[in-house]
Scaffold this motif. Structure first.
Motif, mmCIF file in Angstrom:
data_model
loop_
_atom_site.group_PDB
_atom_site.id
_atom_site.type_symbol
_atom_site.label_atom_id
_atom_site.label_comp_id
_atom_site.label_asym_id
_atom_site.label_seq_id
_atom_site.Cartn_x
_atom_site.Cartn_y
_atom_site.Cartn_z
ATOM 1 N N SER A 21 0.813 -1.217 0.000
ATOM 2 C CA SER A 21 0.000 0.000 0.000
ATOM 3 C C SER A 21 0.848 1.270 0.000
ATOM 4 C CB SER A 21 -0.909 0.004 1.226
ATOM 5 O OG SER A 21 -0.131 -0.161 2.391
ATOM 6 N N VAL A 22 2.127 1.108 -0.284
ATOM 7 C CA VAL A 22 3.024 2.263 -0.246
ATOM 8 C C VAL A 22 3.725 2.428 -1.587
ATOM 9 C CG1 VAL A 22 5.016 3.287 0.907
ATOM 10 C CG2 VAL A 22 3.424 1.896 2.223
ATOM 11 N N LYS A 23 3.814 3.658 -2.039
ATOM 12 C CA LYS A 23 4.535 3.853 -3.291
ATOM 13 C C LYS A 23 5.587 4.953 -3.175
ATOM 14 C CE LYS A 23 1.390 7.066 -5.585
ATOM 15 N NZ LYS A 23 0.595 7.354 -6.765
ATOM 16 N N ILE A 24 6.587 4.833 -4.015
ATOM 17 C CA ILE A 24 7.594 5.879 -4.154
ATOM 18 C C ILE A 24 7.335 6.556 -5.485
ATOM 19 C CG2 ILE A 24 10.020 6.418 -4.528
ATOM 20 C CD1 ILE A 24 10.893 4.247 -2.818
ATOM 21 N N GLU A 25 7.300 7.884 -5.465
ATOM 22 C CA GLU A 25 7.035 8.629 -6.679
ATOM 23 C C GLU A 25 7.978 9.820 -6.719
ATOM 24 O OE1 GLU A 25 2.676 8.944 -8.287
ATOM 25 O OE2 GLU A 25 3.191 10.719 -7.129
ATOM 26 N N GLY A 26 8.706 9.965 -7.803
ATOM 27 C CA GLY A 26 9.620 11.087 -7.885
ATOM 28 C C GLY A 26 10.549 10.954 -9.066
ATOM 29 N N THR A 27 11.791 11.411 -8.869
ATOM 30 C CA THR A 27 12.751 11.336 -9.959
ATOM 31 C C THR A 27 14.019 10.621 -9.519
ATOM 32 O OG1 THR A 27 13.829 13.429 -9.386
ATOM 33 C CG2 THR A 27 11.975 13.539 -10.921
ATOM 34 N N PHE A 28 14.669 9.996 -10.462
ATOM 35 C CA PHE A 28 16.011 9.484 -10.206
ATOM 36 C C PHE A 28 16.933 9.855 -11.349
ATOM 37 C CE2 PHE A 28 14.284 4.986 -11.483
ATOM 38 C CZ PHE A 28 14.339 5.313 -12.827
ATOM 39 N N CYS A 29 18.216 9.879 -11.061
ATOM 40 C CA CYS A 29 19.215 10.098 -12.099
ATOM 41 C C CYS A 29 20.563 9.600 -11.605
ATOM 42 C CB CYS A 29 19.303 11.573 -12.496
ATOM 43 S SG CYS A 29 19.810 12.671 -11.176
ATOM 44 N N ARG A 30 21.398 9.235 -12.562
ATOM 45 C CA ARG A 30 22.733 8.744 -12.221
ATOM 46 C C ARG A 30 23.697 9.916 -12.281
ATOM 47 N NH1 ARG A 30 26.186 5.623 -15.331
ATOM 48 N NH2 ARG A 30 24.635 5.609 -16.992
ATOM 49 N N ILE A 31 24.319 10.212 -11.145
ATOM 50 C CA ILE A 31 25.194 11.386 -11.133
ATOM 51 C C ILE A 31 26.670 11.010 -11.291
ATOM 52 C CG2 ILE A 31 23.603 12.873 -9.862
ATOM 53 C CD1 ILE A 31 25.023 12.253 -7.314
ATOM 54 N N SER A 32 26.988 9.736 -11.158
ATOM 55 C CA SER A 32 28.331 9.277 -11.494
ATOM 56 C C SER A 32 28.237 7.782 -11.756
ATOM 57 C CB SER A 32 29.320 9.571 -10.360
ATOM 58 O OG SER A 32 29.185 8.614 -9.335
ATOM 59 N N SER A 33 29.381 7.156 -12.049
ATOM 60 C CA SER A 33 29.319 5.738 -12.393
ATOM 61 C C SER A 33 28.843 4.894 -11.210
ATOM 62 C CB SER A 33 30.682 5.254 -12.868
ATOM 63 O OG SER A 33 31.632 5.439 -11.839
ATOM 64 N N SER A 34 28.963 5.439 -9.996
ATOM 65 C CA SER A 34 28.575 4.624 -8.844
ATOM 66 C C SER A 34 27.544 5.295 -7.940
ATOM 67 C CB SER A 34 29.812 4.257 -8.022
ATOM 68 O OG SER A 34 30.410 5.430 -7.528
ATOM 69 N N LEU A 35 26.974 6.413 -8.403
ATOM 70 C CA LEU A 35 25.999 7.112 -7.545
ATOM 71 C C LEU A 35 24.706 7.427 -8.294
ATOM 72 C CD1 LEU A 35 28.116 9.744 -5.573
ATOM 73 C CD2 LEU A 35 27.047 7.696 -4.648
ATOM 74 N N VAL A 36 23.610 7.098 -7.648
ATOM 75 C CA VAL A 36 22.292 7.435 -8.187
ATOM 76 C C VAL A 36 21.565 8.294 -7.160
ATOM 77 C CG1 VAL A 36 19.989 6.476 -8.591
ATOM 78 C CG2 VAL A 36 21.944 5.509 -9.781
ATOM 79 N N CYS A 70 24.566 4.132 -3.598
ATOM 80 C CA CYS A 70 25.962 3.962 -3.979
ATOM 81 C C CYS A 70 26.197 2.509 -4.365
ATOM 82 C CB CYS A 70 26.845 4.361 -2.798
ATOM 83 S SG CYS A 70 28.583 4.238 -3.179
ATOM 84 N N ASP A 71 26.767 2.342 -5.551
ATOM 85 C CA ASP A 71 27.088 0.996 -6.006
ATOM 86 C C ASP A 71 28.402 0.586 -5.350
ATOM 87 O OD1 ASP A 71 27.215 -1.355 -7.352
ATOM 88 O OD2 ASP A 71 27.781 -0.495 -9.279
ATOM 89 N N GLY A 72 28.293 -0.065 -4.204
ATOM 90 C CA GLY A 72 29.488 -0.433 -3.452
ATOM 91 C C GLY A 72 29.607 0.408 -2.194
ATOM 92 N N VAL A 73 30.813 0.537 -1.697
ATOM 93 C CA VAL A 73 31.035 1.262 -0.441
ATOM 94 C C VAL A 73 31.105 2.762 -0.703
ATOM 95 C CG1 VAL A 73 32.568 1.557 1.528
ATOM 96 C CG2 VAL A 73 32.258 -0.711 0.517
ATOM 97 N N ASN A 88 25.584 -5.876 -5.864
ATOM 98 C CA ASN A 88 25.353 -6.512 -7.168
ATOM 99 C C ASN A 88 24.883 -5.548 -8.256
ATOM 100 O OD1 ASN A 88 25.894 -8.926 -5.801
ATOM 101 N ND2 ASN A 88 23.739 -9.150 -5.258
ATOM 102 N N SER A 89 25.140 -4.250 -8.056
ATOM 103 C CA SER A 89 24.744 -3.235 -9.039
ATOM 104 C C SER A 89 23.263 -3.289 -9.398
ATOM 105 C CB SER A 89 25.576 -3.365 -10.322
ATOM 106 O OG SER A 89 26.936 -3.238 -10.012
ATOM 107 N N LEU A 90 22.476 -3.732 -8.447
ATOM 108 C CA LEU A 90 21.045 -3.862 -8.691
ATOM 109 C C LEU A 90 20.270 -3.081 -7.624
ATOM 110 C CD1 LEU A 90 19.305 -5.516 -10.727
ATOM 111 C CD2 LEU A 90 19.016 -7.187 -8.896
ATOM 112 N N ILE A 91 19.423 -2.170 -8.092
ATOM 113 C CA ILE A 91 18.627 -1.375 -7.156
ATOM 114 C C ILE A 91 17.285 -2.058 -6.943
ATOM 115 C CG2 ILE A 91 17.558 0.864 -6.742
ATOM 116 C CD1 ILE A 91 19.703 2.058 -8.608
#
Ligand SMILES: [Zn+2]
Length: 125
Positions: A21-36, A70-73, A88-91
């Motif tokens: 019963s819960v949703k996330i609504e908004g925007t996403f973008c990749r700001i570097s190779s390891s950060l979203v 963050c993809d990784g540490v 695992n590079s999976l969100i």
């Protein structure tokens, strides 16, 4: 919803995904190779127990979510955004929603009755 890290576009894109019963609504973008970056709202209702009497209560939520995935540490400082390290590079948005819901549920919360009793109590003194 699960999405591969590298499939997140570099330009801000609107998205919406829900779990129960819960949703996330908004925007996403990749700001570097390891950060979203995610700027969104958590909207819906969750059932939680009153911290005092245990009565089940339905809570309407509409909370702002500012996440940095963050993809990784993550190495760095971040104040504005909540950093989540992913594997695992999976969100996994289901997991993100679930953990937000759990943190809301763990907050101290009173049902209508206990809240009323609380204010009565305060008025007497
Ligand atoms: Zn209560």
């Amino acid at each position: 919803m699960k999405i591969e890290f590298k499939k997140i576009p570099q330009d801000k894109k609107e998205f919406s995904t829900s779990l129960n019963s819960v949703k996330i609504e908004g925007t996403f973008c990749r700001i570097s190779s390891s950060l979203v970056k995610i700027e969104a709202n958590l909207i819906g209702n969750i059932e939680t127990d009153c911290s005092r009497c245990g009565t089940l209560k339905t809570l309407d939520i509409n909370e702002e979510l500012k996440l940095l995935l963050c993809d990784g540490v993550f190495k760095g400082d971040e104040d504005e955004f909540l950093v989540i390290e992913i594997e695992n590079s999976l969100i996994d948005f289901d997991e993100i929603i679930q953990s937000e819901v759990n943190s809301i549920k763990s907050d101290y919360l009173l049902c209508g009755n206990c809240e009323t009793n609380d204010s009565l109590f305060e008025q007497e003194f």
